[in-house]
Design an enzyme around this catalytic site. Structure first.
Site, PDB file in Angstrom:
ATOM      1  N   ARG A 105      -5.391  -4.800   6.383  1.00 65.11           N
ATOM      2  CA  ARG A 105      -5.160  -5.204   4.990  1.00 65.11           C
ATOM      3  C   ARG A 105      -4.336  -6.481   4.916  1.00 65.11           C
ATOM      4  O   ARG A 105      -4.506  -7.301   4.002  1.00 65.11           O
ATOM      5  CB  ARG A 105      -4.472  -4.078   4.228  1.00 65.11           C
ATOM      6  CG  ARG A 105      -5.392  -2.925   3.855  1.00 65.11           C
ATOM      7  CD  ARG A 105      -4.630  -1.737   3.285  1.00 65.11           C
ATOM      8  NE  ARG A 105      -3.743  -2.098   2.197  1.00 65.11           N
ATOM      9  CZ  ARG A 105      -4.109  -2.268   0.930  1.00 65.11           C
ATOM     10  NH1 ARG A 105      -5.382  -2.120   0.603  1.00 65.11           N
ATOM     11  NH2 ARG A 105      -3.230  -2.581   0.002  1.00 65.11           N
ATOM     12  N   ASP A 123       5.250  -1.887  -4.751  1.00 65.96           N
ATOM     13  CA  ASP A 123       4.075  -1.293  -5.381  1.00 65.96           C
ATOM     14  C   ASP A 123       3.598  -0.241  -4.400  1.00 65.96           C
ATOM     15  O   ASP A 123       2.807  -0.509  -3.506  1.00 65.96           O
ATOM     16  CB  ASP A 123       3.009  -2.346  -5.659  1.00 65.96           C
ATOM     17  CG  ASP A 123       1.860  -1.787  -6.474  1.00 65.96           C
ATOM     18  OD1 ASP A 123       2.118  -1.091  -7.472  1.00 65.96           O
ATOM     19  OD2 ASP A 123       0.693  -2.019  -6.100  1.00 65.96           O
ATOM     20  N   CYS A 153       0.271   3.290  -9.289  1.00 63.31           N
ATOM     21  CA  CYS A 153      -0.877   3.378 -10.202  1.00 63.31           C
ATOM     22  C   CYS A 153      -1.275   4.839 -10.349  1.00 63.31           C
ATOM     23  O   CYS A 153      -2.458   5.176 -10.333  1.00 63.31           O
ATOM     24  CB  CYS A 153      -2.036   2.513  -9.725  1.00 63.31           C
ATOM     25  SG  CYS A 153      -2.655   2.929  -8.080  1.00 63.31           S
ATOM     26  N   GLY A 188      -2.510  -8.901  -1.847  1.00 59.90           N
ATOM     27  CA  GLY A 188      -1.845 -10.131  -2.249  1.00 59.90           C
ATOM     28  C   GLY A 188      -1.766 -10.390  -3.732  1.00 59.90           C
ATOM     29  O   GLY A 188      -1.229 -11.417  -4.156  1.00 59.90           O
ATOM     30  N   GLY A 189      -2.287  -9.483  -4.556  1.00 56.08           N
ATOM     31  CA  GLY A 189      -2.272  -9.722  -6.003  1.00 56.08           C
ATOM     32  C   GLY A 189      -0.884  -9.926  -6.559  1.00 56.08           C
ATOM     33  O   GLY A 189      -0.670 -10.758  -7.451  1.00 56.08           O
TER      34      GLY A 189
END
Length: 463
Positions: free
Chosen positions: A139, A179, A232, A114-115
């Site tokens: 998750r 993401d 990332c 949730g970031g």
């Protein structure tokens, strides 16, 4: 830390003379960050009340570094009030750079925990629609909690394969964030355990998964809409090659330049024999910035079709007769200084939901939350939800008990204990009270004279 030999060889090819400084970054302390929830307060307001030392992150307007030695920032009452989210600084960048505007329809494809969704919701300011999806049900539970903690009211929280969403949301979204799941090379310094997964799967496994996700997402993006792709990891196979694949299958897709900050590096088209346009991508290297590794690309899908409207809202329909029979619910709504479209209130068993106005048939999809859970009607009695408390501001409810953060009753409340409030409540006052800390809601309590029966959600309690 023992880095895999193949990884070291790949990084030497990518970084050249910078490789030694990259290795040196592993000996530096990792950096810690938090992001202010602008649905609840401004960065300046947070700076005034923050209980520990913070420093602005130069490229994130509402982001701050904090010292890793700070004792349990996730145990402070302000965290329980949803005032900030703990997030690695580089990971704040994708949601920051996607130009979401109030009223947009936004999709976060791989949203847990949730970031990024919480920041996208803050940008929407309670308008439009945010669909936050994660294929992992376990998750997605963390995603749901964080969205409710932040006071998000205009979301669909789902746990679906992105492929299954295409038919329901074809060319529906103004903005999409991916993401993507990746090999995590940028996290090796922060989380060395990620290396084991890298050795097990390699880059190719994730590259194939990323293609499946992006191909589905592009079908859900409106003409003229914008998509931000991020990982990332450092691997060109998962970064520039993934962007190039999207541009090949969707020829109207163009890379959009983004505002660059000191330390941001450009994309590396030479690594995939790609067009020079790939230089518009952004690479974040830990040896250049105070953060971990990240890759970002912002793309636009052609031009908007002026004949296609944003979408009509379906509010204003007849009220649900089942809802109109709930006297305690209606009385509670009268105490809210909050506009609630009663045509959007629906009963699902005992649960009372304020559904989002999305105009899409969601039947058959794995939905964890549709809109805002107002509460539950149990044998005609209405009990307001934790999610509703977090969505309110202090002045939006009549009966409020506001404790200073120094009051020991704040922690007792967060632990789920019954508390006395004879100094704040008269013996005649009864009913539901909104409990706040320094003006920011924490949850509800049921008052019976000066005794407050704790209704703080059991799964959220201070441990």
């Amino acid at each position: 830390m023992a880095l895999p030999e193949l990884f070291q060889e790949n990084m030497k090819m990518l970084l050249g003379d910078e490789y030694d400084s990259y290795l040196e970054s592993f000996s530096q302390k990792r950096v810690y960050g938090l992001r202010v929830n602008t649905l609840k307060l401004s960065p300046k307001e947070f700076e005034r009340i923050c209980p520990f030392e913070i420093q602005r992150i130069p490229w994130i307007e509402n982001g701050y570094y904090y010292n890793g030695d700070v004792e349990k920032p996730a145990k402070h009452p302000y965290y329980f009030a949803g005032l900030y989210y703990l997030q690695e600084p580089s990971a704040m960048t994708p949601a920051n750079l996607l130009p979401v505007e109030p009223g947009d329809r936004v999709l976060d494809v791989c949203a847990a925990p949730g970031g990024k969704s919480t920041e996208l919701a803050a940008k929407l300011k309670g308008t439009g629609l945010l669909v936050s999806n994660d294929i992992s049900n376990s998750r997605a539970k963390a995603l749901l909690k964080n969205m409710e903690l932040f006071g998000v009211t205009n979301s669909l929280i789902m746990s679906e394969d992105p492929q299954k969403l295409v038919n329901r949301f074809y060319e529906y979204f103004d903005k999409i964030l991916i993401d993507a799941p990746c090999s995590g090379e940028g996290m090796f310094r922060k989380e060395p355990a990620v290396i084991k997964s890298w050795l097990e799967h390699g880059n190719g496994f994730y590259a194939n998964l990323q293609r499946q996700i992006t191909e589905a997402a592009l079908k859900m993006l409106k003409p003229g809409g914008m998509l931000l792709y991020s990982t990332c990891t450092f691997s060109p196979q998962e970064n520039e090659a993934a962007v190039m694949h999207m541009m090949e299958i969707c020829p109207e897709l163009k890379l959009v330049p983004v505002k660059r900050y000191e330390g941001f590096a450009e994309g590396m088209p030479q690594t995939v024999r790609g067009p020079k346009e790939l230089k518009k991508c952004v690479r974040i290297w830990p040896q250049r910035m105070k953060g971990e590794g990240h890759f970002l690309a912002l793309l636009k899908k052609g031009d908007a079709d002026p004949s296609v409207s944003r979408g009509k809202e379906t509010g204003g329909q007849k009220r649900n007769p089942q809802v109109e029979k709930q006297t305690e619910l209606l009385e509670f709504l009268e105490d809210l200084n909050l506009p609630v479209d009663r045509s959007r209130i629906e009963m699902r068993g005992e649960k009372v939901m304020l559904r989002p106005d999305c105009g899409v048939d969601s039947q058959g999809l794995r939905i964890m939350r549709s809109g805002l859970l107002l509460g539950e009607c149990k044998k005609a009695r209405f009990e307001p939800s934790q999610a509703l408390a977090m969505a309110l501001k202090k002045d939006q409810y009549k009966k409020v008990i506001d404790f200073p953060v120094s009051d020991e009753r704040v922690i007792r409340y967060l632990k789920g204990e019954t508390i006395q409030a004879e100094d704040m409540v008269s013996k005649k006052e009864k009913g539901w009270f909104l409990i706040c800390v320094d003006g920011y809601p924490l949850g509800f309590a049921k008052g019976n004279g000066t005794m407050l029966k704790n209704k703080y959600l059991a799964g959220w309690r201070w441990q």
